[in-house]
Design a protein around this motif. Structure first.
Motif, PDB file in Angstrom:
ATOM      1  N   ILE A 178      -6.210  -5.673 -44.018  1.00  0.00           N
ATOM      2  CA  ILE A 178      -6.578  -6.314 -42.752  1.00  0.00           C
ATOM      3  C   ILE A 178      -5.912  -5.600 -41.575  1.00  0.00           C
ATOM      4  O   ILE A 178      -6.542  -5.347 -40.537  1.00  0.00           O
ATOM      5  N   CYS A 179      -4.617  -5.238 -41.729  1.00  0.00           N
ATOM      6  CA  CYS A 179      -3.888  -4.566 -40.638  1.00  0.00           C
ATOM      7  C   CYS A 179      -4.524  -3.229 -40.279  1.00  0.00           C
ATOM      8  O   CYS A 179      -4.607  -2.866 -39.096  1.00  0.00           O
ATOM      9  N   GLU A 180      -4.967  -2.491 -41.298  1.00  0.00           N
ATOM     10  CA  GLU A 180      -5.620  -1.209 -41.027  1.00  0.00           C
ATOM     11  C   GLU A 180      -6.992  -1.437 -40.382  1.00  0.00           C
ATOM     12  O   GLU A 180      -7.417  -0.670 -39.515  1.00  0.00           O
ATOM     13  N   LYS A 181      -7.641  -2.478 -40.796  1.00  0.00           N
ATOM     14  CA  LYS A 181      -8.986  -2.763 -40.270  1.00  0.00           C
ATOM     15  C   LYS A 181      -8.949  -3.132 -38.787  1.00  0.00           C
ATOM     16  O   LYS A 181      -9.817  -2.705 -37.997  1.00  0.00           O
ATOM     17  N   ILE A 182      -7.918  -3.893 -38.376  1.00  0.00           N
ATOM     18  CA  ILE A 182      -7.852  -4.326 -36.980  1.00  0.00           C
ATOM     19  C   ILE A 182      -6.986  -3.413 -36.116  1.00  0.00           C
ATOM     20  O   ILE A 182      -6.792  -3.672 -34.928  1.00  0.00           O
ATOM     21  N   GLY A 183      -6.420  -2.354 -36.702  1.00  0.00           N
ATOM     22  CA  GLY A 183      -5.713  -1.348 -35.920  1.00  0.00           C
ATOM     23  C   GLY A 183      -4.222  -1.542 -35.732  1.00  0.00           C
ATOM     24  O   GLY A 183      -3.601  -0.832 -34.940  1.00  0.00           O
ATOM     25  N   LEU A 184      -3.623  -2.470 -36.474  1.00  0.00           N
ATOM     26  CA  LEU A 184      -2.155  -2.601 -36.373  1.00  0.00           C
ATOM     27  C   LEU A 184      -1.469  -1.432 -37.082  1.00  0.00           C
ATOM     28  O   LEU A 184      -0.441  -0.929 -36.617  1.00  0.00           O
ATOM     29  N   PHE A 185      -1.999  -1.018 -38.224  1.00  0.00           N
ATOM     30  CA  PHE A 185      -1.485   0.116 -38.973  1.00  0.00           C
ATOM     31  C   PHE A 185      -2.602   1.142 -39.149  1.00  0.00           C
ATOM     32  O   PHE A 185      -3.782   0.842 -38.960  1.00  0.00           O
ATOM     33  N   CYS A 186      -2.194   2.375 -39.537  1.00  0.00           N
ATOM     34  CA  CYS A 186      -3.173   3.427 -39.824  1.00  0.00           C
ATOM     35  C   CYS A 186      -2.576   4.379 -40.846  1.00  0.00           C
ATOM     36  O   CYS A 186      -1.429   4.211 -41.267  1.00  0.00           O
ATOM     37  N   ARG A 187      -3.358   5.381 -41.217  1.00  0.00           N
ATOM     38  CA  ARG A 187      -2.903   6.388 -42.183  1.00  0.00           C
ATOM     39  C   ARG A 187      -2.814   7.741 -41.483  1.00  0.00           C
ATOM     40  O   ARG A 187      -3.679   8.090 -40.678  1.00  0.00           O
ATOM     41  N   ASN A 188      -1.771   8.498 -41.811  1.00  0.00           N
ATOM     42  CA  ASN A 188      -1.678   9.858 -41.256  1.00  0.00           C
ATOM     43  C   ASN A 188      -2.358  10.839 -42.203  1.00  0.00           C
ATOM     44  O   ASN A 188      -2.958  10.449 -43.206  1.00  0.00           O
ATOM     45  N   GLU A 189      -2.226  12.140 -41.902  1.00  0.00           N
ATOM     46  CA  GLU A 189      -2.911  13.162 -42.704  1.00  0.00           C
ATOM     47  C   GLU A 189      -2.414  13.177 -44.140  1.00  0.00           C
ATOM     48  O   GLU A 189      -3.146  13.561 -45.056  1.00  0.00           O
ATOM     49  N   ALA A 190      -1.160  12.792 -44.346  1.00  0.00           N
ATOM     50  CA  ALA A 190      -0.601  12.780 -45.710  1.00  0.00           C
ATOM     51  C   ALA A 190      -0.978  11.523 -46.469  1.00  0.00           C
ATOM     52  O   ALA A 190      -0.632  11.374 -47.651  1.00  0.00           O
ATOM     53  N   GLY A 191      -1.689  10.594 -45.797  1.00  0.00           N
ATOM     54  CA  GLY A 191      -2.083   9.365 -46.460  1.00  0.00           C
ATOM     55  C   GLY A 191      -1.023   8.286 -46.420  1.00  0.00           C
ATOM     56  O   GLY A 191      -1.167   7.233 -47.066  1.00  0.00           O
ATOM     57  N   ASN A 192       0.065   8.518 -45.665  1.00  0.00           N
ATOM     58  CA  ASN A 192       1.139   7.529 -45.575  1.00  0.00           C
ATOM     59  C   ASN A 192       0.816   6.483 -44.503  1.00  0.00           C
ATOM     60  O   ASN A 192       0.144   6.772 -43.507  1.00  0.00           O
ATOM     61  N   LEU A 193       1.345   5.310 -44.708  1.00  0.00           N
ATOM     62  CA  LEU A 193       1.161   4.215 -43.752  1.00  0.00           C
ATOM     63  C   LEU A 193       2.058   4.428 -42.536  1.00  0.00           C
ATOM     64  O   LEU A 193       3.244   4.764 -42.679  1.00  0.00           O
ATOM     65  N   THR A 194       1.524   4.240 -41.353  1.00  0.00           N
ATOM     66  CA  THR A 194       2.305   4.380 -40.120  1.00  0.00           C
ATOM     67  C   THR A 194       1.682   3.508 -39.046  1.00  0.00           C
ATOM     68  O   THR A 194       0.671   2.823 -39.284  1.00  0.00           O
ATOM     69  N   SER A 195       2.287   3.513 -37.863  1.00  0.00           N
ATOM     70  CA  SER A 195       1.787   2.731 -36.741  1.00  0.00           C
ATOM     71  C   SER A 195       1.965   3.533 -35.469  1.00  0.00           C
ATOM     72  O   SER A 195       3.108   3.891 -35.112  1.00  0.00           O
ATOM     73  N   ILE A 196       0.855   3.860 -34.801  1.00  0.00           N
ATOM     74  CA  ILE A 196       0.929   4.643 -33.567  1.00  0.00           C
ATOM     75  C   ILE A 196       1.704   3.882 -32.497  1.00  0.00           C
ATOM     76  O   ILE A 196       2.539   4.457 -31.789  1.00  0.00           O
ATOM     77  N   GLU A 197       1.454   2.599 -32.367  1.00  0.00           N
ATOM     78  CA  GLU A 197       2.140   1.799 -31.351  1.00  0.00           C
ATOM     79  C   GLU A 197       3.642   1.727 -31.627  1.00  0.00           C
ATOM     80  O   GLU A 197       4.459   1.780 -30.702  1.00  0.00           O
ATOM     81  N   LEU A 198       4.010   1.586 -32.906  1.00  0.00           N
ATOM     82  CA  LEU A 198       5.426   1.527 -33.261  1.00  0.00           C
ATOM     83  C   LEU A 198       6.111   2.852 -32.969  1.00  0.00           C
ATOM     84  O   LEU A 198       7.224   2.887 -32.425  1.00  0.00           O
ATOM     85  N   LYS A 199       5.444   3.952 -33.314  1.00  0.00           N
ATOM     86  CA  LYS A 199       6.009   5.275 -33.026  1.00  0.00           C
ATOM     87  C   LYS A 199       6.234   5.451 -31.522  1.00  0.00           C
ATOM     88  O   LYS A 199       7.272   5.970 -31.082  1.00  0.00           O
ATOM     89  N   GLU A 200       5.263   5.024 -30.742  1.00  0.00           N
ATOM     90  CA  GLU A 200       5.367   5.174 -29.291  1.00  0.00           C
ATOM     91  C   GLU A 200       6.511   4.333 -28.733  1.00  0.00           C
ATOM     92  O   GLU A 200       7.237   4.769 -27.830  1.00  0.00           O
TER      93      GLU A 200
END
Length: 267
Positions: A96-118
């Protein structure tokens, strides 16, 4: 503001010198985070348990290197054991988090968050600035210590050489209470002190005070030229002693007149 078990307070220099960290000890949690439309969707679907699980996932991302998490089967089992929930609950929430944009996957397939990184960018930038400032101070201190060390070493060496020279000069000069012949000129006294005694000192054959006075007395009758020749002879040949008799004119031996013998004829 949520915090994990680690702290991101300013570190002392001894710790700052360690290898750089690629994670953070906290992330920014706004007061109205619960009212974010995406968060409301999580709360509606999973209730407060889902909201708590979301925050724990954000804490795990913050504490992870480069704000990334692997989500293979083994990692999911470890996260489930850490959070005290089932793998199914974590997997459902992640979808659900990936679907609504809270989390995403990077090129390596690992879970991350653009907003959290920022949001953590300022933390990493501050840490890098502190580390660079520390390295500059450390280099400056190193240069200063090296300069002081070189200067101090040069000064100590200079003082040592100066002290050694003073001792050498004091050792090769005859003491002031030695008695030089009245007939000796300053040139003769200087030659004896600065040439002969210094020569003996360099040979590590320092004369005792008694020996020096006896030697002076032995040389007393020499003229200036005879004394200079005597000293030069021993120095040039590496002798340890002086031989004034070689440079003193030999007085002729007076021979007695022969006595005439008379034969006496007995009566």
């Amino acid at each position: 503001m949520a915090r994990s078990g680690r702290f991101d307070y300013p570190l002392p220099p001894s710790i700052m010198a360690r290898p750089s960290l690629n994670n953070a000890g906290y992330f920014y949690h706004s007061a109205n985070f619960r009212n974010d439309r995406r968060v409301k969707a999580i709360r509606a679907r999973f209730g407060m348990a889902g909201y708590g699980l979301l925050l724990m996932l954000m804490e795990a991302l913050t504490d992870a290197d480069n704000t990334e998490l692997a989500t293979d089967d083994m990692e999911l089992e470890l996260l489930a054991g850490d959070f005290g929930v089932s793998v199914t609950e974590i997997d459902s929430l992640l979808q659900i988090c990936e679907k609504i944009g809270l989390f995403c996957r990077n090129e390596a397939g690992n879970l991350t968050s653009i907003e959290l990184k920022e949001s953590l960018r300022s933390v990493f930038e501050k840490r890098n600035r502190s580390r660079e400032a520390f390295e500059k101070r450390k280099q400056a201190v190193s240069v200063t210590e090296t300069t002081i060390s070189v200067t101090e070493t040069a000064r100590i060496e200079e003082n040592r050489i100066e002290e050694k020279e003073k001792k050498r000069k004091s050792a090769v000069r005859a003491p002031v209470d030695f008695v030089f012949p009245a007939s000796w000129s300053k040139t003769m006294i200087d030659a004896y002190q600065n040439e002969w005694l210094e020569f003996r000192q360099k040979k590590r054959e320092k004369l005792l005070p008694e020996s020096i006075q006896k030697q002076i007395d032995k040389l007393a009758d020499l003229t200036e030229k005879q004394l200079i020749d005597c000293l030069n002879n021993s120095i040039c040949n590496g002798y340890s002693g002086l031989f004034p008799e070689k440079f003193t004119p030999v007085k002729p031996i007076q021979q007695s007149r022969p006595v005439a013998k008379h034969n006496v004829v007995p009566d």
